[in-house]
Design a protein around this motif. Structure first.
Motif, PDB file in Angstrom:
ATOM      1  N   LEU A 265       0.847  -1.183   0.000  1.00  0.00           N
ATOM      2  CA  LEU A 265       0.000   0.000   0.000  1.00  0.00           C
ATOM      3  C   LEU A 265       0.887   1.238   0.000  1.00  0.00           C
ATOM      4  CD1 LEU A 265      -3.264   0.549   0.870  1.00  0.00           C
ATOM      5  CD2 LEU A 265      -2.095   1.507   2.833  1.00  0.00           C
ATOM      6  N   PHE A 266       0.489   2.277  -0.751  1.00  0.00           N
ATOM      7  CA  PHE A 266       1.237   3.529  -0.699  1.00  0.00           C
ATOM      8  C   PHE A 266       0.277   4.705  -0.768  1.00  0.00           C
ATOM      9  CE2 PHE A 266       1.029   2.381  -5.178  1.00  0.00           C
ATOM     10  CZ  PHE A 266       0.863   3.574  -5.873  1.00  0.00           C
ATOM     11  N   ILE A 267       0.770   5.859  -0.400  1.00  0.00           N
ATOM     12  CA  ILE A 267      -0.061   7.053  -0.384  1.00  0.00           C
ATOM     13  C   ILE A 267       0.657   8.188  -1.101  1.00  0.00           C
ATOM     14  CG2 ILE A 267      -1.187   6.428   1.800  1.00  0.00           C
ATOM     15  CD1 ILE A 267       0.579   8.511   3.201  1.00  0.00           C
ATOM     16  N   GLN A 268      -0.128   9.132  -1.596  1.00  0.00           N
ATOM     17  CA  GLN A 268       0.420  10.376  -2.132  1.00  0.00           C
ATOM     18  C   GLN A 268      -0.105  11.529  -1.298  1.00  0.00           C
ATOM     19  OE1 GLN A 268      -0.429  11.264  -6.253  1.00  0.00           O
ATOM     20  NE2 GLN A 268       0.637  13.234  -6.188  1.00  0.00           N
ATOM     21  N   ARG A 269       0.816  12.310  -0.749  1.00  0.00           N
ATOM     22  CA  ARG A 269       0.441  13.468   0.058  1.00  0.00           C
ATOM     23  C   ARG A 269       0.127  14.629  -0.883  1.00  0.00           C
ATOM     24  NH1 ARG A 269       2.776  13.086   5.181  1.00  0.00           N
ATOM     25  NH2 ARG A 269       1.459  14.877   5.677  1.00  0.00           N
ATOM     26  N   LEU A 270      -1.116  15.073  -0.903  1.00  0.00           N
ATOM     27  CA  LEU A 270      -1.546  16.124  -1.823  1.00  0.00           C
ATOM     28  C   LEU A 270      -1.427  17.516  -1.211  1.00  0.00           C
ATOM     29  CD1 LEU A 270      -4.709  14.332  -3.222  1.00  0.00           C
ATOM     30  CD2 LEU A 270      -2.420  14.394  -4.213  1.00  0.00           C
ATOM     31  N   SER A 271      -1.731  17.640   0.051  1.00  0.00           N
ATOM     32  CA  SER A 271      -1.555  18.899   0.771  1.00  0.00           C
ATOM     33  C   SER A 271      -1.152  18.572   2.197  1.00  0.00           C
ATOM     34  CB  SER A 271      -2.823  19.750   0.740  1.00  0.00           C
ATOM     35  OG  SER A 271      -3.938  19.052   1.289  1.00  0.00           O
ATOM     36  N   PHE A 272      -0.393  19.471   2.799  1.00  0.00           N
ATOM     37  CA  PHE A 272       0.309  19.151   4.031  1.00  0.00           C
ATOM     38  C   PHE A 272      -0.099  20.056   5.188  1.00  0.00           C
ATOM     39  CE2 PHE A 272       2.993  17.911   0.551  1.00  0.00           C
ATOM     40  CZ  PHE A 272       3.650  16.762   0.963  1.00  0.00           C
ATOM     41  N   PHE A 273      -0.304  19.467   6.354  1.00  0.00           N
ATOM     42  CA  PHE A 273      -0.280  20.191   7.613  1.00  0.00           C
ATOM     43  C   PHE A 273       1.202  20.366   7.979  1.00  0.00           C
ATOM     44  CE2 PHE A 273       0.002  19.686  12.316  1.00  0.00           C
ATOM     45  CZ  PHE A 273      -0.673  20.835  12.681  1.00  0.00           C
ATOM     46  N   PRO A 274       1.687  21.573   8.343  1.00  0.00           N
ATOM     47  CA  PRO A 274       0.932  22.750   8.744  1.00  0.00           C
ATOM     48  C   PRO A 274       0.719  23.783   7.646  1.00  0.00           C
ATOM     49  CG  PRO A 274       3.215  23.040   9.368  1.00  0.00           C
ATOM     50  CD  PRO A 274       3.128  21.706   8.687  1.00  0.00           C
ATOM     51  N   ASP A 275       0.993  23.456   6.362  1.00  0.00           N
ATOM     52  CA  ASP A 275       0.757  24.435   5.294  1.00  0.00           C
ATOM     53  C   ASP A 275      -0.729  24.729   5.142  1.00  0.00           C
ATOM     54  OD1 ASP A 275       3.464  24.401   4.849  1.00  0.00           O
ATOM     55  OD2 ASP A 275       3.357  22.922   3.240  1.00  0.00           O
ATOM     56  N   VAL A 276      -1.552  23.715   5.380  1.00  0.00           N
ATOM     57  CA  VAL A 276      -3.004  23.910   5.444  1.00  0.00           C
ATOM     58  C   VAL A 276      -3.459  23.431   6.811  1.00  0.00           C
ATOM     59  CG1 VAL A 276      -3.264  23.578   2.959  1.00  0.00           C
ATOM     60  CG2 VAL A 276      -3.535  21.620   4.483  1.00  0.00           C
ATOM     61  N   ALA A 277      -4.645  23.830   7.216  1.00  0.00           N
ATOM     62  CA  ALA A 277      -5.197  23.358   8.485  1.00  0.00           C
ATOM     63  C   ALA A 277      -5.262  21.834   8.466  1.00  0.00           C
ATOM     64  CB  ALA A 277      -6.588  23.941   8.701  1.00  0.00           C
ATOM     65  N   GLU A 278      -5.068  21.216   9.636  1.00  0.00           N
ATOM     66  CA  GLU A 278      -4.960  19.762   9.698  1.00  0.00           C
ATOM     67  C   GLU A 278      -6.189  19.071   9.118  1.00  0.00           C
ATOM     68  OE1 GLU A 278      -2.824  16.708  12.747  1.00  0.00           O
ATOM     69  OE2 GLU A 278      -4.113  18.235  13.614  1.00  0.00           O
ATOM     70  N   HIS A 279      -7.375  19.637   9.351  1.00  0.00           N
ATOM     71  CA  HIS A 279      -8.582  18.991   8.841  1.00  0.00           C
ATOM     72  C   HIS A 279      -8.727  19.139   7.326  1.00  0.00           C
ATOM     73  CE1 HIS A 279      -9.898  23.175   9.347  1.00  0.00           C
ATOM     74  NE2 HIS A 279     -10.826  22.908   8.454  1.00  0.00           N
ATOM     75  N   GLU A 280      -7.917  20.020   6.701  1.00  0.00           N
ATOM     76  CA  GLU A 280      -7.986  20.222   5.254  1.00  0.00           C
ATOM     77  C   GLU A 280      -6.904  19.460   4.496  1.00  0.00           C
ATOM     78  OE1 GLU A 280      -7.735  24.424   4.813  1.00  0.00           O
ATOM     79  OE2 GLU A 280      -9.851  24.763   5.280  1.00  0.00           O
ATOM     80  N   ALA A 281      -5.959  18.843   5.202  1.00  0.00           N
ATOM     81  CA  ALA A 281      -4.908  18.094   4.536  1.00  0.00           C
ATOM     82  C   ALA A 281      -5.520  16.924   3.762  1.00  0.00           C
ATOM     83  CB  ALA A 281      -3.900  17.574   5.554  1.00  0.00           C
ATOM     84  N   GLU A 282      -4.991  16.658   2.548  1.00  0.00           N
ATOM     85  CA  GLU A 282      -5.551  15.608   1.702  1.00  0.00           C
ATOM     86  C   GLU A 282      -4.479  14.598   1.297  1.00  0.00           C
ATOM     87  OE1 GLU A 282      -9.438  17.278  -0.566  1.00  0.00           O
ATOM     88  OE2 GLU A 282      -7.505  17.815  -1.485  1.00  0.00           O
TER      89      GLU A 282
END
Length: 290
Positions: A265-282
């Motif tokens: 299994l692998f993931i791609q980090r699309l947006s990062f906390f703390p650059d965006v609010a933690e609940h908005e990270a994708e």
């Protein structure tokens, strides 16, 4: 009790969503559908800390992430962002929480102290969040292209991953591959909850088509192979993606008639906390399929 857990979880979500605004206990009690006379006692009884203390720790969590991973942001600016009027008050609060000054944490973070503070709180938050099950329509099948990546192999306790991430970020900066120009991936070999700490494996990666010279960080070249994948978009703290991953295996895979491929299994980090609010990270979760 489950009903109250859900109500307090909604209040926690609201605090996280409005972290930069003033703490409005009356509004939070409304979110929890609870009389303001009882809300704070219920919050403390269920979460284990007060509303104000929870918000303070979340602001310091963001500050710590900025200190460790965003060296271009000054300590003073991070302190203001965390709600402190000056660097001295921020330094005192940070030292009380983690036993280090902000500048000391930036230079050499004590991740053990960090995890002692936040792991129990994040575990409690995870238990409060309702398990609503996986929306099968949110899973898509995609052909992932062969992708050459630069890899830093993390081996050892999951609690030490942040130190590996720091080394990888330093390599990326020196090599000129920041996230806006180079996709970020993690290859997840093991479940940290079921794997002995010393045996935990994870690769921290970014897309890189060029040659990778020998380096002190231990970054090497590798390829994520092409192939079909089930893809699920996760929004929110990465720590809470495990519930989605578990449901992908437990619920979606058996009914899909698909077979997992011989690649982790692998993931791609699309947006990062703390650059965006933690609940908005994708994050996109990829389950390789035959």
């Amino acid at each position: 009790m489950a009903g109250w857990n859900h109500r307090i979880a909604k209040a926690i979500d609201e605090i996280d969503r409005t972290l930069d605004g003033p703490l409005d206990v009356d509004a939070l009690s409304g979110t929890a559908a609870c009389s303001r006379f009882h809300f704070q006692r219920l919050f403390s009884a269920i979460v284990g800390i007060s509303v104000g203390e929870y918000r303070r720790l979340m602001l310091l969590r963001r500050a710590g992430q900025q200190l460790a991973f965003r060296g271009n942001v000054s300590v003073t600016e991070i302190g203001f962002d965390a709600g402190y009027e000056n660097a001295e008050s921020f330094s005192r609060a940070f030292r009380r929480a983690f036993g280090q000054s902000p500048s000391g944490f930036r230079t050499a973070p004590d991740w053990a102290a960090w995890h002692r503070t936040y792991d129990p709180l994040l575990e409690k938050k995870g238990r409060l969040m309702p398990d609503t099950g996986l929306d099968f329509d949110s899973v898509r099948i995609a052909d992932f292209p062969e992708t050459k990546v630069a890899v830093l192999k993390h081996r050892g306790p999951a609690s030490e991953v942040p130190a590996s991430v720091q080394r990888f970020i330093a390599w990326r900066k020196a090599h000129g591959t920041p996230p806006p120009r180079s996709a970020t991936y993690n290859i997840l070999y093991d479940d940290p909850k079921t794997t002995p700490a010393a045996d935990f494996r994870m690769d921290i990666c970014c897309a890189e088509t060029g040659a990778i010279a020998e380096n002190g960080a231990g970054v090497v070249a590798r390829t994520i192979p092409a192939g079909r994948c089930a893809v699920l978009r996760h929004k929110g703290p990465l720590e809470f993606a495990e519930a989605a991953i578990r449901s992908l295996y437990r619920d979606w895979l058996p009914q899909s008639a698909e077979e997992p491929r011989d690649f982790p299994l692998f993931i791609q980090r699309l947006s990062f906390f703390p650059d965006v609010a933690e609940h908005e990270a994708e994050t996109d979760i990829f389950l390789p399929l035959v």
